[in-house]
Design a protein around this motif. Structure first.
Motif, PDB file in Angstrom:
ATOM      1  N   LEU A  56      55.313  41.088  50.150  1.00 51.49           N
ATOM      2  CA  LEU A  56      55.347  40.623  51.771  1.00 51.49           C
ATOM      3  C   LEU A  56      53.501  41.636  52.377  1.00 51.49           C
ATOM      4  O   LEU A  56      53.330  42.756  51.812  1.00 51.49           O
ATOM      5  N   PRO A  57      53.439  40.485  53.257  1.00 54.87           N
ATOM      6  CA  PRO A  57      52.207  41.545  53.746  1.00 54.87           C
ATOM      7  C   PRO A  57      52.684  42.636  54.854  1.00 54.87           C
ATOM      8  O   PRO A  57      53.523  43.081  55.242  1.00 54.87           O
ATOM      9  N   TYR A  58      51.427  43.462  55.073  1.00 51.98           N
ATOM     10  CA  TYR A  58      52.176  44.748  55.745  1.00 51.98           C
ATOM     11  C   TYR A  58      50.754  44.055  57.123  1.00 51.98           C
ATOM     12  O   TYR A  58      52.003  44.823  58.235  1.00 51.98           O
ATOM     13  N   GLU A  59      50.083  43.496  57.560  1.00 52.36           N
ATOM     14  CA  GLU A  59      49.892  42.941  58.786  1.00 52.36           C
ATOM     15  C   GLU A  59      50.019  42.481  59.765  1.00 52.36           C
ATOM     16  O   GLU A  59      51.412  41.487  59.788  1.00 52.36           O
ATOM     17  N   SER A  60      50.453  42.835  60.874  1.00 53.36           N
ATOM     18  CA  SER A  60      50.426  42.426  61.665  1.00 53.36           C
ATOM     19  C   SER A  60      51.284  40.729  62.313  1.00 53.36           C
ATOM     20  O   SER A  60      51.978  40.467  62.616  1.00 53.36           O
ATOM     21  N   GLU A  61      49.686  40.257  62.006  1.00 51.17           N
ATOM     22  CA  GLU A  61      49.782  38.731  61.374  1.00 51.17           C
ATOM     23  C   GLU A  61      50.583  38.508  61.437  1.00 51.17           C
ATOM     24  O   GLU A  61      50.656  36.304  60.985  1.00 51.17           O
TER      25      GLU A  61
END
Length: 309
Positions: A56-61
């Motif tokens: 899973l991505p950590y980038e907020s978008e």
């Protein structure tokens, strides 16, 4: 010391055979947890993710937790910051509302931190934005039951109109999750772009019958209505064991089966825990023959939905 709140949101079954993108229900115990903390600096930051095997991505978008919270904060014109920790209890690409549970838990925790400016039904509007990021479609048939619990109908999306339906006493669900990941976007891509008038009429009758069966606690009507002529014929081809399981449970009194969300999980509804247990035994035999490991869960319909821990 930062103020923190942790929330839980349950797994869900979406579509429920005939109710493509408009019906869903919540499962007991199985789900995700999200902890949200206030911080002095503005913005949202994912600081920890567990249980996702690094996928899973950590980038907020791109993360469903932060996308959902950001939509809520924009509605409030809130300028503060939050940190998010996600604890996955649901497998990715399972058809059990994994992305929805993350978004729902994040919203419930963030909403509590801010003093409950929204009721849970209002939070559905923000959760659908996370689904748009997760699978390319802002559908609510996972996020609505995950937030609200129970059986939920999405009557319309413009504007969003969410209705909780009654759940007959004694209704049980057996979930069979083969060890196979099926991406929601890929599963949606195989759907037909057009359907015939005949299929639309059949599907409409089954949706009406299923909802009537829930209101009347008529298990026979529920059973006759658990038929999908639109999404299932193409999606079932992607799920090993689907038709073998359906045929095997016909003689034990189960109400019917279908694809949970976009799959590969299969759900089976039963009029008792005993029959739900028989479904589990049959399911293990079917998947042993197919050559896939399978996780099986038995649950009543969860009427509580997401909550602060």
């Amino acid at each position: 010391m930062k103020k923190s709140i942790r929330a839980f949101a349950p797994a869900t079954v979406a579509n429920v055979s005939c109710g493509f993108d408009i019906l869903g229900f919540a499962i007991d115990e199985l789900g995700d947890q999200v902890e949200v903390s206030l911080r002095e600096t503005p913005g949202l930051e994912v600081i920890h993710i567990a249980g996702d095997n690094g996928k899973l991505p950590y980038e907020s978008e791109k993360n469903t937790c932060t996308v959902a919270i950001q939509a809520m904060l924009q509605a409030l014109n809130y300028q503060g910051g939050m940190e998010i920790s996600l604890y996955k209890g649901l497998p990715l690409g399972s058809g059990m509302g994994s992305s929805a549970a993350s978004a729902a838990a994040a919203l419930v925790a963030a909403n509590a931190l801010l003093g409950y400016p929204f009721d849970k039904k209002s939070l559905v509007n923000f959760a659908v934005e996370a689904e748009r990021i997760a699978c390319g479609a802002a559908h609510a048939d996972n996020v609505a039951p995950s937030l609200l619990g129970g059986f939920v109908l999405i009557r319309d999306y413009h504007p969003l109109d969410v209705i909780k339906l009654p759940v007959p006493k004694g209704l049980f669900c057996t979930l069979l999750h083969p060890h196979l990941e099926l991406n929601t976007a890929d599963s949606r891509s195989v759907l037909r772009k057009q359907i015939s008038l005949k299929d639309a009429t059949i599907q409409s009758g089954n949706i009406a019958g299923l909802i009537s069966g829930l209101y009347q606690a008529d298990f026979g009507l529920i059973s006759r209505s658990l038929k999908d002529v639109i999404a299932e014929p193409t999606r079932a081809l992607l799920i090993p064991g689907f038709y073998e399981l359906r045929e095997a449970i016909q003689s034990i009194g189960a109400l019917g089966s279908g694809i949970s969300g976009s799959g590969p999980t299969i759900f089976v509804l039963s009029p008792s825990r005993k029959i739900a247990g028989e479904v589990e035994k049959i399911g293990r035999k079917v998947y042993q023959k197919v050559g896939l490991e399978v996780d099986i869960y038995i649950s009543e319909i969860n009427d509580k939905g997401a909550y602060v821990i």
